[in-house]
Design an enzyme around this catalytic site. Structure first.
Site, PDB file in Angstrom:
ATOM      1  N   HIS A  63     -11.001   1.260  -3.458  1.00  0.00           N
ATOM      2  CA  HIS A  63     -10.193   2.321  -4.073  1.00  0.00           C
ATOM      3  C   HIS A  63     -10.560   3.696  -3.508  1.00  0.00           C
ATOM      4  O   HIS A  63      -9.699   4.442  -3.043  1.00  0.00           O
ATOM      5  CB  HIS A  63     -10.408   2.272  -5.592  1.00  0.00           C
ATOM      6  CG  HIS A  63      -9.690   3.332  -6.347  1.00  0.00           C
ATOM      7  ND1 HIS A  63      -8.472   3.114  -6.937  1.00  0.00           N
ATOM      8  CD2 HIS A  63     -10.021   4.616  -6.637  1.00  0.00           C
ATOM      9  CE1 HIS A  63      -8.076   4.219  -7.550  1.00  0.00           C
ATOM     10  NE2 HIS A  63      -9.009   5.149  -7.379  1.00  0.00           N
ATOM     11  N   GLU A  64     -11.831   4.027  -3.553  1.00  0.00           N
ATOM     12  CA  GLU A  64     -12.276   5.351  -3.111  1.00  0.00           C
ATOM     13  C   GLU A  64     -12.128   5.530  -1.602  1.00  0.00           C
ATOM     14  O   GLU A  64     -11.761   6.609  -1.126  1.00  0.00           O
ATOM     15  CB  GLU A  64     -13.721   5.604  -3.545  1.00  0.00           C
ATOM     16  CG  GLU A  64     -13.902   5.692  -5.054  1.00  0.00           C
ATOM     17  CD  GLU A  64     -13.099   6.805  -5.707  1.00  0.00           C
ATOM     18  OE1 GLU A  64     -12.849   7.850  -5.066  1.00  0.00           O
ATOM     19  OE2 GLU A  64     -12.716   6.638  -6.876  1.00  0.00           O
ATOM     20  N   HIS A  67      -8.528   6.432  -0.812  1.00  0.00           N
ATOM     21  CA  HIS A  67      -8.236   7.855  -1.067  1.00  0.00           C
ATOM     22  C   HIS A  67      -8.623   8.683   0.165  1.00  0.00           C
ATOM     23  O   HIS A  67      -7.856   9.526   0.634  1.00  0.00           O
ATOM     24  CB  HIS A  67      -9.023   8.377  -2.274  1.00  0.00           C
ATOM     25  CG  HIS A  67      -8.455   8.049  -3.607  1.00  0.00           C
ATOM     26  ND1 HIS A  67      -7.168   8.339  -3.973  1.00  0.00           N
ATOM     27  CD2 HIS A  67      -9.035   7.474  -4.692  1.00  0.00           C
ATOM     28  CE1 HIS A  67      -6.965   7.946  -5.229  1.00  0.00           C
ATOM     29  NE2 HIS A  67      -8.081   7.414  -5.680  1.00  0.00           N
TER      30      HIS A  67
END
Length: 188
Positions: A63-64, A67
């Site tokens: 997820h990170e 980003h």
């Protein structure tokens, strides 16, 4: 001769053969107590927590990282310069946030730094960067769902217990990743 020296050293300290037998007996009782305590522990629950933690680490890391990759694709090198474009979980995890995710099912990670000044359209760029994490979780959730089905099929068909644990990992990846996607889409 060595045993005689040992016996003499014990005798000088006032420890005779009877005392040694008593100490060994007490030690055995202590070890039996520890063995009984270990036997009563719920190892299945501990293994489940370990699998949940591994799944959470994977979901948060992907997820990170996504980003940061989205920000880089739009021209922002901040995450890259800070070493956050990595699948190394230690770059992204907040230990307390991970603990809360495992216990309370709501957690967090260190946010990836983004500088919207690098974007041609700062508002649109931030929207793309914001949606990259949840989108990655939706994709990861879909892949985990397929891998769960395949691994459970083989675990049941071939009666492979270890593969049930692998399937359990994919099960948790599916739910944690889907939860992260939904939670990150909430307007806060």
């Amino acid at each position: 001769v060595e045993f005689g020296f040992f016996k003499e050293a014990l005798a000088q300290k006032g420890i005779g053969c009877y005392n040694i037998v008593e100490y060994v007996s007490e030690w055995r009782e202590c070890m039996n107590g520890i063995a009984s305590w270990l036997a009563q522990l719920q190892w299945e629950r501990a293994l489940e927590l370990l699998i949940t933690a591994a799944a959470a680490v994977l979901c948060i890391t992907v997820h990170e990282t996504c980003h940061g990759l989205a920000a880089l694709a739009l021209g922002d090198p901040t995450a890259k310069r800070m070493g956050r474009l990595s699948l190394n979980p230690m770059k992204h995890l907040d230990p307390f946030g991970l603990l809360m995710l495992m216990v309370a099912k709501v957690g967090w990670a260190k946010p990836v730094p983004v500088d919207a000044r690098y974007f041609k359209d700062p508002r649109g760029g931030m929207a793309v960067v914001s949606i990259a994490g949840p989108l990655s979780n939706v994709l990861l959730s879909a892949v985990a769902s397929a891998l769960y089905a395949v691994s459970m099929f083989y675990a049941i068909y071939f009666e492979l217990v270890w593969l049930e644990f692998v399937a359990s990992f994919f099960y948790y990846v599916f739910f944690i990743s889907a939860g992260l996607a939904v939670f990150n889409l909430l307007p806060v």
